[in-house]
Design an enzyme around this catalytic site. Structure first.
Site, PDB file in Angstrom:
ATOM      1  N   ILE A  87      -1.408 -46.009 -53.096  1.00  0.00           N
ATOM      2  CA  ILE A  87      -1.195 -46.164 -51.662  1.00  0.00           C
ATOM      3  C   ILE A  87      -2.507 -46.588 -50.998  1.00  0.00           C
ATOM      4  CG2 ILE A  87      -0.403 -44.998 -49.554  1.00  0.00           C
ATOM      5  CD1 ILE A  87       1.783 -45.171 -51.684  1.00  0.00           C
ATOM      6  N   CYS A 122     -12.813 -38.884 -54.512  1.00  0.00           N
ATOM      7  CA  CYS A 122     -13.360 -40.122 -53.991  1.00  0.00           C
ATOM      8  C   CYS A 122     -14.508 -40.546 -54.895  1.00  0.00           C
ATOM      9  CB  CYS A 122     -13.880 -39.868 -52.592  1.00  0.00           C
ATOM     10  SG  CYS A 122     -14.532 -41.326 -51.810  1.00  0.00           S
ATOM     11  N   LYS A 161      -9.828 -29.850 -52.754  1.00  0.00           N
ATOM     12  CA  LYS A 161      -8.789 -30.397 -53.622  1.00  0.00           C
ATOM     13  C   LYS A 161      -9.438 -31.103 -54.797  1.00  0.00           C
ATOM     14  CE  LYS A 161      -4.517 -32.879 -53.825  1.00  0.00           C
ATOM     15  NZ  LYS A 161      -3.432 -33.456 -53.050  1.00  0.00           N
ATOM     16  N   ASN A 188      -4.512 -33.145 -58.219  1.00  0.00           N
ATOM     17  CA  ASN A 188      -4.272 -34.453 -57.647  1.00  0.00           C
ATOM     18  C   ASN A 188      -3.661 -35.314 -58.757  1.00  0.00           C
ATOM     19  OD1 ASN A 188      -4.470 -36.763 -55.930  1.00  0.00           O
ATOM     20  ND2 ASN A 188      -6.228 -35.815 -54.930  1.00  0.00           N
ATOM     21  N   GLY A 230       1.708 -30.188 -58.656  1.00  0.00           N
ATOM     22  CA  GLY A 230       1.840 -31.122 -59.761  1.00  0.00           C
ATOM     23  C   GLY A 230       3.220 -30.978 -60.380  1.00  0.00           C
TER      24      GLY A 230
HETATM   25  C1  LIG Z   1       2.645 -41.280 -52.690  1.00  0.00           C
HETATM   26  C2  LIG Z   1       1.574 -40.258 -52.824  1.00  0.00           C
HETATM   27  C3  LIG Z   1       0.546 -40.205 -51.893  1.00  0.00           C
HETATM   28  C4  LIG Z   1      -0.464 -39.266 -51.993  1.00  0.00           C
HETATM   29  N1  LIG Z   1      -1.447 -39.227 -51.058  1.00  0.00           N
HETATM   30  C5  LIG Z   1      -2.414 -38.275 -51.125  1.00  0.00           C
HETATM   31  C6  LIG Z   1      -3.403 -38.147 -50.119  1.00  0.00           C
HETATM   32  O1  LIG Z   1      -3.417 -38.896 -49.132  1.00  0.00           O
HETATM   33  N2  LIG Z   1      -4.356 -37.197 -50.250  1.00  0.00           N
HETATM   34  C7  LIG Z   1      -4.364 -36.322 -51.317  1.00  0.00           C
HETATM   35  O2  LIG Z   1      -5.240 -35.461 -51.379  1.00  0.00           O
HETATM   36  N3  LIG Z   1      -3.421 -36.391 -52.275  1.00  0.00           N
HETATM   37  C8  LIG Z   1      -2.449 -37.346 -52.207  1.00  0.00           C
HETATM   38  N4  LIG Z   1      -1.466 -37.400 -53.177  1.00  0.00           N
HETATM   39  C9  LIG Z   1      -1.479 -36.423 -54.274  1.00  0.00           C
HETATM   40  C10 LIG Z   1      -0.533 -35.259 -53.975  1.00  0.00           C
HETATM   41  O3  LIG Z   1      -0.987 -34.534 -52.851  1.00  0.00           O
HETATM   42  C11 LIG Z   1      -0.430 -34.308 -55.179  1.00  0.00           C
HETATM   43  O4  LIG Z   1      -1.740 -33.814 -55.465  1.00  0.00           O
HETATM   44  C12 LIG Z   1       0.119 -34.967 -56.428  1.00  0.00           C
HETATM   45  O5  LIG Z   1       1.099 -35.910 -56.081  1.00  0.00           O
HETATM   46  C13 LIG Z   1       0.701 -33.974 -57.441  1.00  0.00           C
HETATM   47  O6  LIG Z   1       1.822 -33.300 -56.943  1.00  0.00           O
HETATM   48  P1  LIG Z   1       3.354 -33.762 -57.203  1.00  0.00           P
HETATM   49  O7  LIG Z   1       3.475 -34.022 -58.679  1.00  0.00           O
HETATM   50  O8  LIG Z   1       4.189 -32.647 -56.704  1.00  0.00           O
HETATM   51  O9  LIG Z   1       3.530 -35.010 -56.430  1.00  0.00           O
HETATM   52  C14 LIG Z   1      -0.448 -38.350 -53.074  1.00  0.00           C
HETATM   53  C15 LIG Z   1       0.578 -38.384 -53.998  1.00  0.00           C
HETATM   54  C16 LIG Z   1       1.594 -39.323 -53.894  1.00  0.00           C
HETATM   55  C17 LIG Z   1       2.684 -39.322 -54.911  1.00  0.00           C
END
Ligand SMILES: Cc1cc2nc3c(=O)[nH]c(=O)nc-3n(C[C@H](O)[C@H](O)[C@H](O)COP(=O)(O)O)c2cc1C
Ligand SMILES: Cc1cc2nc3c(=O)[nH]c(=O)nc-3n(C[C@H](O)[C@H](O)[C@H](O)COP(=O)(O)OP(=O)(O)OC[C@H]3O[C@@H](n4cnc5c(N)ncnc54)[C@H](O)[C@@H]3O)c2cc1C
Ligand SMILES: Cc1cc2nc3c(=O)[nH]c(=O)nc-3n(C[C@H](O)[C@H](O)[C@H](O)COP(=O)(O)OP(=O)(O)OC[C@H]3O[C@@H](n4cnc5c(N)ncnc54)[C@H](O)[C@@H]3O)c2cc1C
Ligand SMILES: Cc1cc2nc3c(=O)[nH]c(=O)nc-3n(C[C@H](O)[C@H](O)[C@H](O)COP(=O)(O)O)c2cc1C
Ligand code: FES
Ligand code: FES
Lengths: 272, 290, 290, 272
Positions: C74, C133, C167, C194, C246
């Protein structure tokens, strides 16, 4: 006399479901396996649906599933299943005409008793499956046998119809003897201490059988279960510990093992 | 089948080998008979990791199925170096393809002994060094740290003239940096990825592991795109050939690994679903792109 | 629903919040109307990562579906700090749950500015610091290196008295070591995981990425057991609370994360499949264990 | 006059397939969605099979799939699908009685033309879908319209039966005009330069429509496609670049956009 198995054909075969039956809580799949060798009693196959293997609980199944042969006719193999998770769930969904991947026959099966000794087949639940094909083979060999089967309740006890004329025990007393199948086994062994025991069932039952036979010095062949990834010795995932302190692979060194090789038949991670 | 490839001087019939620990040619021959030799699915055979001393491996359960793959905690059971050379090597030398032996040790001295013993055997075409072994002091995998890996290779590399493949660990911040260290220290090739560290929860005991060995390693299609990222990152930084693996299930997947920079590919978990997966993938790979 | 929990002094109604970047409460209110407020699926709302300057994000395609999950690239589109405070904060402050703002900067000075500005706003209950980052010099994620993270937190921690959640990045050799550094440097909590670095191949251009941003991050059930391993590893080494995430899709998954050592859980990808996933998971979690 | 959409119900609904039809290369699913609001022309829903969503090619699908409403009757929504991958493949497998998860109606739909202007509906392939419900709505509003549809070949051209009386073009000339649907569009605009264009189809077609309308100064509303994870603005995955240099989310700012907001309708990663 010994029963020897032919090599399994190399590679999985695409096979069509030719019949699908129900026995209470159990389903039976009949597969038109015209190219494979005849399976021996106690052998198993690895099965997976060709379509939509996956997409069930927890996005599973992914790996194929081990299933004992329930019965074999020329060009056909029967399997008995209980829905315990995403793999059996998917296989039980299959209808006549659907295809499965089939690998096998695999593993070491049962061996017939020495001349003149009677066979006691003692099983429970889906552990009924390998005892049916064993019963067929013993009958063909002219060996006397008796079958004792344990089930949870009446819907499960319908699985008894897969054998000739078994004596049945149920946990809830709804069918046959109210209690454990091992109680029937002890009674049989009291009557005929010279018999040989063949067993397959949930780990606690199998362990009880092992302990009874050990205590009485009765030879027993146990068909084990264990979590498998491959079924042909590749992954080393399916091991159980043996009395000599090593591990054996259930898929290639079993699933049938002589009870005296084991300290316990309680396999970690197997059963439900 | 077309697709012959030179890998570190080994003339391979096609670019698909097995991943270490995911195919036991001896057991497979017991199960499938000589058909296995006539129709061997891989263009080279990589043996399971061998250690100096015999290991029983981890207590069961050893396998846990997950979305798009599995977690294993096999624990590197093997007969040990002497047992391997005596019992397994003669059968493996009879395979119709070159033999690669995978070795691992927790200190440099062990690895040196393994490599020297393997180097002495003409039946063995190449050595794969598994560096996913935790350092006894730091607890970190040796292969997670470029400096530690360089020190190990400085001791090991001079002991063999056979091709030396370093099998990298994916559980690191920057696998390319480790690969660069491997190349600089004389590795002839790198292979990746090994399994991702993963935990399967026990179904009834809260917080306890399902697997007898505790933590395990995840493999299969669920890790394929992590593998592609690591292969591509390594390919940008080294010139030695790469063995690409991780979740490869078909010719397209293999092609993507090659396009990302791998020279050949290895197939692991997919062989559990299809013992002839290696052969099928080589065939699909040889077909023209669509 | 039972299950109220204290997290860093925030009284949460249940232990399920959203993962940053996976739920846009403002867009959701546009789509679902005020039902969203009446039935808000999470016990706290975490906003998407905010940077100092506005970012457009990566060119499309931004999403690639994989076995048991997805890869996203993204690229952290956001209005920038000033735009967020002016345009988004008023609406988000009206949500029926505490607000957590996720911020990221590539140098300490940027992060300090972000944290000070956020600290000044009473509507904001806590700050989540995204350290995935890349360091401008090393290219490595700041959160991959304990020392670098400690330096960053030394500068940032004194600037706010609000709870500061770090995070962590999963793309590191030893996440527990990084978590220990975060705790020692004054973090009030850590959140993980993440996304895993992953590559999706283009369907027609060999070697090229499918995703407009190049490499992406994998999420969803395919990474759940990697997450559990990291949560458990961190829980063994720190005493501050952990936000576990996750691949969580249901109450059992959430329970496993809590059993591994998390204090609360966050739901990301599953909300894309079910906008009320957070609420459903909280309900399943509150049901007695079976 | 403008058409305004109601809010979508919060959360996905479990809905039963009440009919399944085939039009050559296309399948149509009819869902008994009695609780949702009426969808507007151009709106879409996110769909996923309740059972076995997964287990197809590459162990997909995992995410729900965006589908335009083809047609709406009270309590029923129709969808038109072509099998292009694991998601549509699974949805097309569904039979009457199977359940899907449904979220929606979502997004910004078409707006009617100004009083007195004729509507030209120009689409291709599955892009036919939103034009059917649009045609119904225009008819109900008493607005004159003509439909021009392009298809690959005869099996696909059967999709034309989903609209009233469209003019058809096929790439292979097997049905109707031999050539591109945009040739029909140019001819229509020659005859009626005052018309308003509504379009949905594969990106190259949509882009050709956009370019034609821009060159002629004809207003056009384009229904875009884009890879979506969520459909409700949560993931920021579905963006397309606009003329002003920013990105808009197709799911909440579209799928229908005024053509003059775009420099191109060629969306990266959409279409086949
Ligand atoms: C489409 C998308 C956008 C994300 N944007 C961010 C973000 O802006 N900042 C962040 O710290 N993590 C971001 N993440 C990571 C999620 O917060 C999370 O750490 C990760 O997706 C694992 O969890 P999940 O398997 O339940 O999705 C994003 C994840 C996805 C899938
Ligand atoms: C030689 C042999 C013969 C067999 N014969 C038969 C037979 O004839 N009929 C029959 O019905 N079954 C038979 N089984 C058992 C069957 O193969 C297993 O029960 C199989 O795991 C069922 O798959 P499932 O997906 O339905 O259930 P699973 O989800 O695999 O659950 C079954 C058991 O596996 C364990 N488990 C749970 N989750 C996981 C996970 N994620 N990964 C790994 N393990 C897990 C638990 O112990 C659970 O109770 C046999 C097994 C073997 C080894
Ligand atoms: C608003 C809207 C309305 C739509 N309406 C309809 C409709 O009415 N009928 C209809 O049939 N379709 C419609 N679509 C298109 C449909 O949602 C997509 O084609 C969907 O991706 C199909 O899923 P699939 O799994 O069958 O195919 P996919 O495998 O998703 O393949 C479809 C396309 O997605 C891309 N792709 C390939 N692999 C991947 C991957 N792993 N991850 C991400 N993308 C990939 C490629 O461009 C491919 O050509 C609509 C889309 C949108 C956004
Ligand atoms: C059951 C199993 C056992 C493995 N044993 C070894 C091993 O002994 N040595 C080794 O280097 N890698 C071992 N691996 C890792 C594989 O060689 C390979 O790196 C990994 O599985 C990724 O490939 P895949 O996804 O195709 O399986 C093993 C993997 C599995 C699944
Ligand atoms: S199941 Fe793989 S070795 Fe037995
Ligand atoms: S599809 Fe997720 S924001 Fe549009």
């Amino acid at each position: 006399m010994t029963w020897t198995a032919a090599s399994a054909p190399l590679g999985r075969r695409r096979i069509t479901v030719s019949d699908r039956r129900t026995y209470g809580a159990y389903g039976v799949l009949v597969l038109a396996d015209t190219n494979g060798p005849d399976p021996q009693p106690g052998q198993f196959y690895m099965l997976a649906a060709v379509e939509r293997w996956g997409g069930g609980a927890d996005e599973r199944p992914f790996l194929p599933r081990a299933l004992s042969v329930l019965r074999a006719e020329p060009g056909r193999a029967h399997f008995m299943l209980e829905d315990v998770g995403p793999g059996t769930d998917r296989l039980l969904e299959l209808a006549v005409g659907d295809d499965v991947w089939l690998l096998g026959p695999l593993g070491q099966g049962f061996q017939p008793p020495e001349e003149g000794r009677r066979a006691i087949l003692c099983g429970g639940g889906v552990g009924t499956a390998p005892l049916a094909i064993l019963e067929d083979a013993l009958r063909a060999a002219g060996t006397a046998s008796v079958a004792l089967l344990g089930f949870r309740d009446a819907p499960h006890a319908q699985g008894a119809a897969l054998l000739g004329d078994p004596r049945v025990a149920t946990d809830d007393g709804s069918v046959g003897h109210h209690g454990r199948v091992t109680e029937l086994l002890s009674a049989e062994l009291d009557a005929d201490p010279h018999a040989v025991v063949y067993s397959c069932g949930p780990p606690p039952m199998l362990e009880a059988v092992r302990a009874i036979c050990e205590a009485r010095g009765v030879p027993a062949q146990l068909a084990l279960e264990s979590g498998m990834a491959c079924g042909f010795g590749a992954c080393y995932g399916c091991v159980v510990p043996t009395r000599d302190g090593s591990y054996i692979r259930v898929c290639v060194d079993g699933p049938v093992v002589d009870a005296d090789r084991l300290d316990t038949a309680l396999v970690a991670g197997a059963g439900h | 089948m077309s697709g012959a490839v030179d890998f570190c001087g080994l003339a391979l019939e096609h670019p698909v080998i097995n991943a270490s620990g995911t195919f036991d040619a001896i057991a497979a021959q017991r199960v499938f008979g000589d058909a296995l030799l006539a129709d061997f699915p891989f263009s080279a055979f990589v043996s399971k990791t061998i250690t100096l001393e015999p290991r029983a491996g981890n207590p069961p359960p050893r396998i846990y199925e997950v979305a798009g793959g599995m977690i294993n905690s096999i624990g590197l059971p093997n007969r040990g170096l002497a047992g391997y050379l005596e019992h397994d090597l003669p059968s493996l030398a009879a395979l119709p393809v070159p033999l690669i032996v995978n070795v691992m040790g927790s200190v440099a001295d062990e690895v040196v002994q393994l490599v020297e013993a393997v180097d002495a055997r003409a039946e063995i075409a190449a050595i794969e060094l598994n560096v996913s072994c935790p350092n006894v002091k730091t607890g970190l995998d040796i292969g997670a740290d470029p400096d530690e890996l360089a020190r190990l290779l400085a001791a090991v590399r001079p002991r063999t003239r056979k091709p030396l493949i370093v099998k990298l660990t994916p559980n690191t911040a920057d696998v390319a940096r480790v690969a660069v260290a491997a190349e600089a220290s004389g590795a002839d090739a790198v292979s990746l990825i090994n399994t991702l560290r993963a935990f399967a929860a026990h179904s009834t005991r809260p917080g306890a592991p399902w697997l007898g060995g505790g933590t395990g390693g995840q493999s299969g299609p669920a890790v394929r795109h992590v593998a592609l990222a690591q292969i591509a990152a390594v390919a940008r930084r080294v010139t030695i050939p790469i063995v690409g693996m991780g979740g490869i299930q078909n010719g397209r997947h293999a092609r993507e690994a090659l396009d990302a920079g791998a020279c050949i590919v290895a197939v692991g978990t997919e062989s559990f679903r299809d013992p002839l997966a290696g052969q099928r993938i080589a065939r699909e790979l040889a077909a023209p792109r669509v």
